[in-house]
Design an enzyme around this catalytic site. Structure first.
Site, PDB file in Angstrom:
ATOM      1  N   LEU A  30       1.039  -1.486   0.175  1.00  8.76           N
ATOM      2  CA  LEU A  30       0.615  -0.607  -0.248  1.00  8.76           C
ATOM      3  C   LEU A  30       1.279   1.161  -0.114  1.00  8.76           C
ATOM      4  O   LEU A  30       1.662   1.643   0.432  1.00  8.76           O
ATOM      5  CB  LEU A  30      -0.937  -0.232   1.536  1.00  8.76           C
ATOM      6  N   GLY A  33      -1.987   6.726  -2.663  1.00  9.95           N
ATOM      7  CA  GLY A  33      -2.380   6.232  -3.752  1.00  9.95           C
ATOM      8  C   GLY A  33      -3.496   5.835  -2.822  1.00  9.95           C
ATOM      9  O   GLY A  33      -4.959   5.824  -3.213  1.00  9.95           O
ATOM     10  N   HIS A  34      -3.070   3.983  -2.484  1.00 15.18           N
ATOM     11  CA  HIS A  34      -4.398   3.474  -2.522  1.00 15.18           C
ATOM     12  C   HIS A  34      -5.032   4.294  -0.849  1.00 15.18           C
ATOM     13  O   HIS A  34      -6.065   4.726  -0.519  1.00 15.18           O
ATOM     14  CB  HIS A  34      -3.552   2.290  -0.892  1.00 15.18           C
ATOM     15  N   GLY A 144      -8.717   3.996  -8.053  1.00 15.62           N
ATOM     16  CA  GLY A 144      -7.838   4.710  -9.119  1.00 15.62           C
ATOM     17  C   GLY A 144      -8.163   5.104 -10.370  1.00 15.62           C
ATOM     18  O   GLY A 144      -8.294   3.881 -11.434  1.00 15.62           O
ATOM     19  N   LYS A 145      -8.458   6.419 -10.644  1.00 15.63           N
ATOM     20  CA  LYS A 145      -8.537   6.337 -12.620  1.00 15.63           C
ATOM     21  C   LYS A 145      -7.065   6.163 -12.921  1.00 15.63           C
ATOM     22  O   LYS A 145      -6.993   6.453 -14.238  1.00 15.63           O
ATOM     23  CB  LYS A 145      -8.592   7.689 -12.292  1.00 15.63           C
ATOM     24  N   ASP A 147      -5.212   3.425 -13.746  1.00 16.45           N
ATOM     25  CA  ASP A 147      -5.857   1.997 -14.611  1.00 16.45           C
ATOM     26  C   ASP A 147      -7.403   2.364 -14.961  1.00 16.45           C
ATOM     27  O   ASP A 147      -8.273   1.772 -14.748  1.00 16.45           O
ATOM     28  CB  ASP A 147      -5.816   0.989 -13.304  1.00 16.45           C
ATOM     29  N   LEU A 181       2.086   7.555  -8.416  1.00 16.46           N
ATOM     30  CA  LEU A 181       2.171   6.342  -7.351  1.00 16.46           C
ATOM     31  C   LEU A 181       1.285   5.245  -8.650  1.00 16.46           C
ATOM     32  O   LEU A 181       0.408   4.742  -8.112  1.00 16.46           O
ATOM     33  CB  LEU A 181       2.023   6.393  -6.290  1.00 16.46           C
ATOM     34  N   SER A 182       2.189   4.570  -7.841  1.00 18.52           N
ATOM     35  CA  SER A 182       2.132   2.832  -8.094  1.00 18.52           C
ATOM     36  C   SER A 182       3.289   1.792  -7.541  1.00 18.52           C
ATOM     37  O   SER A 182       4.088   1.814  -6.367  1.00 18.52           O
ATOM     38  CB  SER A 182       2.729   1.930  -9.926  1.00 18.52           C
TER      39      SER A 182
HETATM   40  O1  PAF Z   1      -5.723  -2.154  -9.701  1.00 18.19           O
HETATM   41  C1  PAF Z   1      -5.267  -3.812  -8.294  1.00 18.19           C
HETATM   42  O2  PAF Z   1      -4.443  -3.047  -7.853  1.00 18.19           O
HETATM   43  C2  PAF Z   1      -6.174  -4.856  -9.299  1.00 18.19           C
HETATM   44  O3  PAF Z   1      -6.167  -5.010  -9.931  1.00 18.19           O
HETATM   45  C3  PAF Z   1      -7.374  -5.253  -8.426  1.00 18.19           C
HETATM   46  C4  PAF Z   1      -8.536  -4.090  -8.747  1.00 18.19           C
HETATM   47  C5  PAF Z   1      -7.110  -5.083  -6.996  1.00 18.19           C
HETATM   48  C6  PAF Z   1      -8.053  -6.927  -9.221  1.00 18.19           C
HETATM   49  O4  PAF Z   1      -7.101  -7.416  -8.596  1.00 18.19           O
END
Ligand code: PAF
Length: 274
Positions: A30, A33-34, A144-145, A147, A181-182
């Site tokens: 995490l 962003g999360h 999140g936008k 993705d 962030l990733s």
């Molecule tokens: O974006 C992510 O972290 C993943 O694709 C998700 C939505 C948790 C599904 O595994």
């Protein structure tokens, strides 16, 4: 906060959650962003469920499933401090059985851009998100936008399967230099971190052009490719509407500009909603 590893206990825990339930599905490691999704879900709901599950079905052969960053202890602390009620961390066996019924990504929107570069990725992603949404029975689920295509496909799945959950799109969070962030940013060495900024710089250049009245997709993409010259390999630059249909001219209020590129070990994606 209670930590739940199996579905039976999750169902029991859910019985205690009256009122609205917010849900944030994650693959762990995490970051801020999360945390912004978790905070928003915390504010907008009576209860909050977060899941951490590195879903094997959305990784392609040769991708980083085994080395994907896992930080269980730190993640647990973050969730505890953020006021999560239930942290769901299932095992693979708990989530999947042999010879499963599968749902598939739509034939067009699921197989362009990310779907073209990572064929099958969205099938696995939708499969697990369907399971997680059903298990959480959440009122609202937060994505999140960053993705953007994932978000569009999940929204479509919820619509096409008449699922009773509100999908809440959340803003991209960036570091002080503009890097989106990733969890995969941990793979970046220091010089690569600097070079990775060319993705957000390319998007900034696109914004400036649009603000100056340039709406031609061809011209904007040309300039973006120039800014992206510090990437090791550009996978795509795309300008689409919110339905992911290619555009010839930017439509203000209905456009997403997307970029995917390799910088060192990680493959990075970023985008801008106009
Ligand atoms: O974006 C992510 O972290 C993943 O694709 C998700 C939505 C948790 C599904 O595994």
């Amino acid at each position: 906060m209670i930590i739940v590893r199996d579905i039976e206990t999750l169902q029991e825990a859910k019985k205690e959650l009256g009122g609205t339930v917010g849900f944030v599905p994650t693959m762990g490691a995490l970051h801020h962003g999360h945390l912004s999704l978790i905070r928003q879900a915390r504010e907008e709901n009576d209860h909050l469920i977060v899941s951490i599950f590195v879903n094997p079905t959305q990784f392609l052969e040769g991708e980083d499933l085994d080395s994907y960053p896992r930080k269980e202890e730190a993640d647990r602390k973050i969730c505890e401090l953020a006021g999560v009620d239930v942290l769901f961390m299932p095992t693979i066996d708990e989530m999947y059985e042999h010879d499963e019924l599968c749902i598939g990504a739509p034939a067009v929107r699921g197989y362009i851009l990310e779907g073209e570069k990572r064929p099958g990725h969205f099938d696995g992603m939708l499969q697990v998100v369907m399971k997680l949404l059903n298990l959480s029975a959440a009122t609202r689920a937060y994505f999140g936008k960053k993705d953007a295509q994932q978000l569009a496909l999940i929204t479509q799945m919820v619509k096409n399967y008449f699922m009773d959950v509100q999908i809440v799109p959340c803003e991209i969070v960036r570091d002080e230099n503009g890097l989106a962030l990733s969890s995969r940013n941990v793979y970046l060495e220091s010089d690569e971190k600097r070079r990775a900024l060319c993705l957000s710089r390319a998007l900034k250049r696109a914004t400036k052009m649009v603000m100056a009245g340039e709406l031609s997709v061809k011209s904007i993409k040309k300039e973006m490719f120039e800014v992206l010259d510090e990437a090791d390999k550009i996978e795509y630059v795309a300008i689409v509407n919110r339905e992911f249909k290619a555009l010839e001219e930017v439509e203000i209020g209905n456009t997403i500009i997307l970029v995917a590129a390799w910088v060192g070990k990680p493959r990075l994606i970023d985008n801008l909603w106009i």
